[in-house]
Design an enzyme around this catalytic site. Structure first.
Site, PDB file in Angstrom:
ATOM      1  CG  ASP A   1      67.971 -26.510  11.384  1.00 26.92           C
ATOM      2  OD1 ASP A   1      68.409 -25.367  11.606  1.00 26.92           O
ATOM      3  OD2 ASP A   1      67.448 -26.838  10.306  1.00 26.92           O
TER       4      ASP A   1
ATOM      5  CG  HIS B   1      65.626 -19.425  16.698  1.00 28.58           C
ATOM      6  ND1 HIS B   1      65.270 -18.139  16.390  1.00 28.58           N
ATOM      7  CD2 HIS B   1      65.561 -20.114  15.535  1.00 28.58           C
ATOM      8  CE1 HIS B   1      64.977 -18.061  15.100  1.00 28.58           C
ATOM      9  NE2 HIS B   1      65.145 -19.231  14.554  1.00 28.58           N
TER      10      HIS B   1
HETATM   11  C1  SDX Z   1      68.109 -21.680  11.850  1.00 34.21           C
HETATM   12  O1  SDX Z   1      67.187 -16.886  12.314  1.00 34.21           O
HETATM   13  C2  SDX Z   1      66.407 -17.792  11.886  1.00 34.21           C
HETATM   14  O2  SDX Z   1      65.199 -17.624  11.816  1.00 34.21           O
HETATM   15  C3  SDX Z   1      67.088 -19.093  11.456  1.00 34.21           C
HETATM   16  C4  SDX Z   1      66.146 -20.256  11.159  1.00 34.21           C
HETATM   17  C5  SDX Z   1      65.353 -20.022   9.902  1.00 34.21           C
HETATM   18  O3  SDX Z   1      64.257 -20.608   9.781  1.00 34.21           O
HETATM   19  O4  SDX Z   1      65.876 -19.352   8.977  1.00 34.21           O
HETATM   20  O5  SDX Z   1      65.261 -20.471  12.253  1.00 34.21           O
HETATM   21  C6  SDX Z   1      66.950 -21.542  10.912  1.00 34.21           C
HETATM   22  O6  SDX Z   1      69.196 -21.248  11.531  1.00 34.21           O
HETATM   23  C7  SDX Z   1      67.876 -22.297  13.200  1.00 34.21           C
HETATM   24  C8  SDX Z   1      69.159 -22.310  14.081  1.00 34.21           C
HETATM   25  C9  SDX Z   1      70.016 -23.511  13.661  1.00 34.21           C
HETATM   26  N1  SDX Z   1      71.331 -23.447  14.335  1.00 34.21           N
HETATM   27  C10 SDX Z   1      71.652 -24.339  15.296  1.00 34.21           C
HETATM   28  O7  SDX Z   1      70.879 -25.170  15.772  1.00 34.21           O
HETATM   29  C11 SDX Z   1      73.091 -24.232  15.788  1.00 34.21           C
HETATM   30  C12 SDX Z   1      73.123 -24.298  17.310  1.00 34.21           C
HETATM   31  N2  SDX Z   1      72.489 -23.072  17.828  1.00 34.21           N
HETATM   32  C13 SDX Z   1      73.333 -21.973  18.095  1.00 34.21           C
HETATM   33  O8  SDX Z   1      74.579 -21.876  17.589  1.00 34.21           O
HETATM   34  C14 SDX Z   1      72.620 -20.694  18.489  1.00 34.21           C
HETATM   35  O9  SDX Z   1      71.615 -21.014  19.354  1.00 34.21           O
HETATM   36  C15 SDX Z   1      72.085 -19.824  17.365  1.00 34.21           C
HETATM   37  C16 SDX Z   1      73.149 -19.506  16.367  1.00 34.21           C
HETATM   38  C17 SDX Z   1      70.938 -20.474  16.701  1.00 34.21           C
HETATM   39  C18 SDX Z   1      71.611 -18.519  18.000  1.00 34.21           C
HETATM   40  O10 SDX Z   1      72.695 -17.985  18.614  1.00 34.21           O
HETATM   41  P1  SDX Z   1      72.658 -16.565  19.359  1.00 34.21           P
HETATM   42  O11 SDX Z   1      71.284 -16.022  19.445  1.00 34.21           O
HETATM   43  O12 SDX Z   1      73.707 -15.713  18.734  1.00 34.21           O
HETATM   44  O13 SDX Z   1      73.031 -16.967  20.802  1.00 34.21           O
HETATM   45  P2  SDX Z   1      74.495 -16.913  21.351  1.00 34.21           P
HETATM   46  O14 SDX Z   1      75.415 -17.626  20.405  1.00 34.21           O
HETATM   47  O15 SDX Z   1      74.790 -15.501  21.739  1.00 34.21           O
HETATM   48  O16 SDX Z   1      74.354 -17.828  22.672  1.00 34.21           O
HETATM   49  C19 SDX Z   1      73.803 -17.271  23.867  1.00 34.21           C
HETATM   50  C20 SDX Z   1      74.259 -18.245  24.975  1.00 34.21           C
HETATM   51  C21 SDX Z   1      75.771 -18.534  24.918  1.00 34.21           C
HETATM   52  O17 SDX Z   1      76.150 -18.939  26.226  1.00 34.21           O
HETATM   53  P3  SDX Z   1      76.874 -17.809  27.196  1.00 34.21           P
HETATM   54  O18 SDX Z   1      77.939 -17.137  26.379  1.00 34.21           O
HETATM   55  O19 SDX Z   1      75.751 -16.890  27.611  1.00 34.21           O
HETATM   56  O20 SDX Z   1      77.417 -18.629  28.362  1.00 34.21           O
HETATM   57  O21 SDX Z   1      73.630 -19.525  24.748  1.00 34.21           O
HETATM   58  C22 SDX Z   1      74.633 -20.480  24.459  1.00 34.21           C
HETATM   59  C23 SDX Z   1      75.870 -19.744  24.052  1.00 34.21           C
HETATM   60  O22 SDX Z   1      77.037 -20.493  24.320  1.00 34.21           O
HETATM   61  N3  SDX Z   1      74.104 -21.293  23.359  1.00 34.21           N
HETATM   62  C24 SDX Z   1      74.206 -22.608  23.303  1.00 34.21           C
HETATM   63  C25 SDX Z   1      73.540 -22.986  22.137  1.00 34.21           C
HETATM   64  N4  SDX Z   1      73.055 -21.892  21.523  1.00 34.21           N
HETATM   65  C26 SDX Z   1      73.413 -20.841  22.290  1.00 34.21           C
HETATM   66  N5  SDX Z   1      74.816 -23.495  24.134  1.00 34.21           N
HETATM   67  C27 SDX Z   1      74.733 -24.797  23.771  1.00 34.21           C
HETATM   68  N6  SDX Z   1      74.092 -25.248  22.650  1.00 34.21           N
HETATM   69  C28 SDX Z   1      73.494 -24.366  21.826  1.00 34.21           C
HETATM   70  N7  SDX Z   1      72.882 -24.790  20.740  1.00 34.21           N
END
Ligand code: SDX
Length: 393
Positions: free
Chosen positions: A327, A270
């Site tokens: 989720d 998140h």
């Molecule tokens: C919602 O914003 C809100 O409030 C949204 C929400 C709401 O109520 O409206 O809470 C609802 O959208 C919840 C999120 C649902 N999405 C998912 O579950 C999809 C999977 N999660 C991700 O794609 C991710 O965690 C996000 C999009 C939610 C957040 O992404 P960020 O903050 O942009 O983090 P990032 O993509 O920069 O990742 C940081 C690191 C990366 O690794 P490195 O590049 O440092 O090596 O963390 C890793 C990412 O690869 N990473 C994950 C991951 N999420 C981040 N690795 C594996 N699995 C994951 N889910």
């Protein structure tokens, strides 16, 4: 910097507004609507009562709640021409773009509520709150080629939505208090979440003085993305994939950690919560209560629990502060209720509607509000002259 202005890059961590609606402490895993902890609202409130709180800022008196309930639950019917419109969409249409079109159409049939006075905004608020579940149910019924049902005003808001989604003239929907209560709680938990992607979209579109219906339709489109609300569908597809292929949870976790796989553990991570999403903790309890004993869902719940256990004890996730988000468990409950995976994000939209509307109205009420117009860092070509066709290579 551009010229003498220094900017933070990205729409990622920027305070785009002041708001009094929702408070989140991502490190401590705290979420409050108008100051009330989500845990108390999930346990003691109802979705329409919480929607009233989010929209108007205070918990309603009994009289205010009864009036609000009537204004919403007794106006769920939609114009016949909108109901007919659903028939033109291809059966396989995803219900989220169908919902977005339905809301835009609702605006076309609601000219009398288009405007920015308190009276018109409140009329549009109640019309959207009343009719979004009906639009959602009709989109679903169309996708399975089933006839639609009119709302039954002797039922509650959530009961009506369940009956219009799953009931038919020949086969009345069999209500379960457990399912109705669980869906009511899930809608409470989705009611608002400050400046997430879809809410920021509603604010940005609305900042151009776009009407409430079209701004909400824009929010629905943003929510559909799999990195946002579409994640609840992606979680179930991930769990089904693990189960169907018979791979171990650890095997899947290892694949997610492998940068070349480009896979993510959907429902984890998140932008704001760097701790357990407080909503996920509440939902997980409901998932256990609803799913235990439902074969099939039992198996997926066990895979989800094992995934959580594996990730919470793995340095890759710990270092990146990746925890289950809202989720991760919702899809399991929605499926146990009978919804197909592509309806999961529609349920998210029904829950988030009061938040979207409250944020839009808070912005419109702010006399300092201006059209959203972020800047950029220009990284393109310096000035150059036009090249005649014959001189180009
Ligand atoms: C919602 O914003 C809100 O409030 C949204 C929400 C709401 O109520 O409206 O809470 C609802 O959208 C919840 C999120 C649902 N999405 C998912 O579950 C999809 C999977 N999660 C991700 O794609 C991710 O965690 C996000 C999009 C939610 C957040 O992404 P960020 O903050 O942009 O983090 P990032 O993509 O920069 O990742 C940081 C690191 C990366 O690794 P490195 O590049 O440092 O090596 O963390 C890793 C990412 O690869 N990473 C994950 C991951 N999420 C981040 N690795 C594996 N699995 C994951 N889910």
């Amino acid at each position: 910097t551009t010229g003498d202005t220094t900017f933070d890059i990205g729409f990622a961590n920027t305070a785009v507004c002041k708001s009094a609606i929702t408070y989140i402490d991502g490190d401590a895993g705290i979420l409050r609507y108008r100051g009330y902890p989500i845990e108390q609202l999930a346990e003691k409130s109802s979705f329409l009562e919480t929607a009233y709180l989010v929209l108007y800022g205070e918990l309603p008196t009994q009289e205010q709640l009864s009036t609000f309930n009537d204004d919403i639950s007794h106006h769920m019917v939609i114009d016949e021409r909108i109901r007919e419109m659903f028939r033109i969409f291809p059966r396989r249409s995803h219900p989220m773009p169908v919902l977005s079109v339905g809301v835009t159409a609702l605006g076309l049939f609601s000219e009398d509520t288009i405007g920015f006075t308190e009276e018109k905004l409140d009329a549009a608020t109640k019309r959207l709150m009343a009719k979004l579940p009906t639009l959602a149910a009709y989109g679903y019924k169309n996708s399975i080629g089933s006839p639609t049902l009119f709302p039954d005003y002797s039922l509650s808001y959530v009961e009506n939505f369940l009956r219009m989604s799953f009931g038919s003239v020949t086969r009345p929907y069999e209500f379960s208090d457990e399912v109705t209560k669980a869906l009511d709680v899930l809608l409470i938990l989705h009611a608002d979440h400050e400046q997430n992607c879809s809410t920021s979209t509603v604010r940005l579109v609305g900042s151009a003085q776009t009407n409430l219906y079209q701004s909400i339709a824009s929010g629905i489109n943003a929510l559909h993305g799999p990195l946002h609300g579409g994640a609840n569908q992606a979680v179930l597809e991930m769990l089904d994939d693990i189960a169907d292929r018979g791979i171990s949870v650890q095997e899947y976790v290892n694949r997610v950690k492998d940068k070349n796989s480009n896979e993510r553990l959907m429902g984890f991570g998140h932008r704001v919560y760097k701790n357990y999403d407080p909503r996920a903790a509440i939902i997980k309890k409901h998932a256990d209560a609803i799913l235990r004993g439902h074969d099939g869902n039992d198996k997926l719940l066990d895979i989800a629990l094992q995934l959580e256990e594996a990730a919470l004890n793995d340095d890759y996730f710990i270092q990146r502060k990746l925890y289950p988000n809202v989720d991760f468990y919702t899809g399991l409950i929605y499926r146990a209720m009978g919804f197909p995976t592509d309806m999961f994000t529609v349920l998210f939209a029904i829950g988030r509607l009061p938040g979207w509307i409250a944020q839009y109205r808070e912005m419109q009420a702010d006399p300092t509000n201006k059209i959203g117009r972020p800047r950029q860092i220009y990284v393109g070509e310096k000035e150059r002259n036009y090249v005649a066709m014959g001189e180009r290579s």
